[in-house]
Write an enzyme that holds these catalytic residues in place. Sequence first.
Site, mmCIF file in Angstrom:
data_model
loop_
_atom_site.group_PDB
_atom_site.id
_atom_site.type_symbol
_atom_site.label_atom_id
_atom_site.label_comp_id
_atom_site.label_asym_id
_atom_site.label_seq_id
_atom_site.Cartn_x
_atom_site.Cartn_y
_atom_site.Cartn_z
ATOM 1 N N CYS A 75 -80.621 -7.743 46.788
ATOM 2 C CA CYS A 75 -80.036 -9.077 46.599
ATOM 3 C C CYS A 75 -78.671 -8.929 45.944
ATOM 4 O O CYS A 75 -78.524 -8.240 44.935
ATOM 5 C CB CYS A 75 -80.947 -9.929 45.708
ATOM 6 S SG CYS A 75 -80.148 -11.461 45.185
ATOM 7 N N ASP A 135 -83.277 2.016 37.870
ATOM 8 C CA ASP A 135 -84.000 0.994 37.093
ATOM 9 C C ASP A 135 -85.431 1.523 36.943
ATOM 10 O O ASP A 135 -85.636 2.736 37.005
ATOM 11 C CB ASP A 135 -83.922 -0.366 37.802
ATOM 12 C CG ASP A 135 -84.428 -1.506 36.934
ATOM 13 O OD1 ASP A 135 -83.744 -1.869 35.956
ATOM 14 O OD2 ASP A 135 -85.527 -2.027 37.201
ATOM 15 N N ALA A 159 -76.183 -7.545 41.352
ATOM 16 C CA ALA A 159 -77.098 -7.249 42.458
ATOM 17 C C ALA A 159 -78.372 -6.625 41.903
ATOM 18 O O ALA A 159 -78.428 -6.269 40.721
ATOM 19 C CB ALA A 159 -76.449 -6.274 43.429
ATOM 20 N N LYS A 160 -79.379 -6.499 42.702
ATOM 21 C CA LYS A 160 -80.577 -5.725 42.343
ATOM 22 C C LYS A 160 -81.330 -5.446 43.630
ATOM 23 O O LYS A 160 -81.196 -6.180 44.608
ATOM 24 C CB LYS A 160 -81.482 -6.537 41.404
ATOM 25 C CG LYS A 160 -82.356 -5.697 40.522
ATOM 26 C CD LYS A 160 -81.593 -5.123 39.348
ATOM 27 C CE LYS A 160 -82.468 -4.301 38.443
ATOM 28 N NZ LYS A 160 -81.803 -4.066 37.151
ATOM 29 N N GLY A 161 -82.115 -4.377 43.611
ATOM 30 C CA GLY A 161 -82.885 -4.059 44.810
ATOM 31 C C GLY A 161 -84.135 -3.312 44.425
ATOM 32 O O GLY A 161 -84.379 -3.056 43.245
#
Length: 414
Positions: A58, A144, A103-105
Amino acid sequence: MEFQLAKMVREQVEKAANKIDIPGHIRDILKCPMRVLKVSFPVRMDDGRIVCFTGFRCQYNNALGPTKGGVRYHPELSEDEVIALAAWMTWKCALVDLPYGGAKGGVICDPTNLSERELERLTRRFTTEIMPVLGPHSDIPAPDVFTTSKTMAWMMDTFSMFKGYTEPAIVTGKPEVMGGSLGRKHATGRGVAIVVRELYKKLGKNLKGATVAVQGFGNVGSHAALFLAQMGAKVVTVSDASCGLIDYGGLPVAELMEFVEKHECLAEYNKLKSCDRDEVLYQDVDILIPAALENQIRKDNVEKMKVKVISEGANGPTTPDADRILEKRGTYVIPDILANAGGVIVSHLEWVQALSGLQWEEEEINQRLEKRLVRTFDKVWKKAKEKNVSLRTAAYIIAIERIVKVYRYRGLFP
Ligand code: NAD
């Protein structure tokens, strides 16, 4: 439960947005993610089976620059969680004045049940699936939960193979030998401790002997514990997913870190009797560092907590209703977007080093991190006093004001 976390960030943002003047359309833009990519892909297991996995990337908002954010591997990962984490990255980067969006995924998987070869194949295929949105000037991943510098090395190598040249600026949190920044590994935990020290200074209190509880003895939690101990505080209880440990005489933090490095979790540490991991949250201590996952401090358990200062190592550990109770009680909560910003601050330095081909000394990295965090803490403290709001709302106000200013200059395309 669908989209509960994304709703939680929206609530935090709305609370701050109501204190300032924002054009309605910008408020609407900031409520939703700019782009969410959902991918499904097959991976060959070591025993020859082919298993399909689902992943996400995202990009919440890129008004300030390329989007930046971690990649998480977790069995309970959801689109909601990824959107919320990408939103928090957006506010964090805006707050600490970085030229980044958020963002992050991640991939829905249980990495503890995958072999190293399987993890590598999964990472390389996931990277390939999200390639269309990645780039050193568009979207830059980092580690992460359950991803490491090794995961970043695989991502960088995969991206580079497709491009036909080596692109070190595509990820941060890489191994140092391939351009990872010195100081990145402990940057987030260092930051979590620095903001506690700054708060204590503002309150005119001495950190020496202050008691500390740490939930989540992983990268962030263990380093936060170590730096707080070095600053004179006493870490008396820590937990990870396997168990909790309590010793009011003070825990041997460095020894526990070495133990976890070898044995992967605290469970087998037999010099102390272990307890239920949640007990750590309810100890009568001065400072709590939630550094595991979201939703740990909730309406249903906050009443049992006696702590006076919380520095949020994890993203989103406190729900809005628990936050309201803590605020009424006068508990100081240093919000995630400030407390754990050390990681992205040093990630930015790593990216700058990769783009410029330079490598800076660790001392310089640590100084830059410290300077940016101390300056931001001071701004948040002053804003909280000026607006008579919590540190969280003050931090959001500063972040929102910056993005709104940028939107005003950039205008609207087309
Ligand atoms: P990690 O995987 O290194 O550590 C997570 C730790 O939490 C592990 O020890 C795990 O066993 C523990 N844990 C999981 N569930 C638990 C529970 N219910 N109770 C107690 N412990 C539990 O991950 P990390 O990189 O340290 O990240 C932790 C948090 O910090 C996440 O919310 C992440 O998004 C956030 N964060 C990390 C960074 C970074 O640089 N790594 C930066 C900013 C924010």
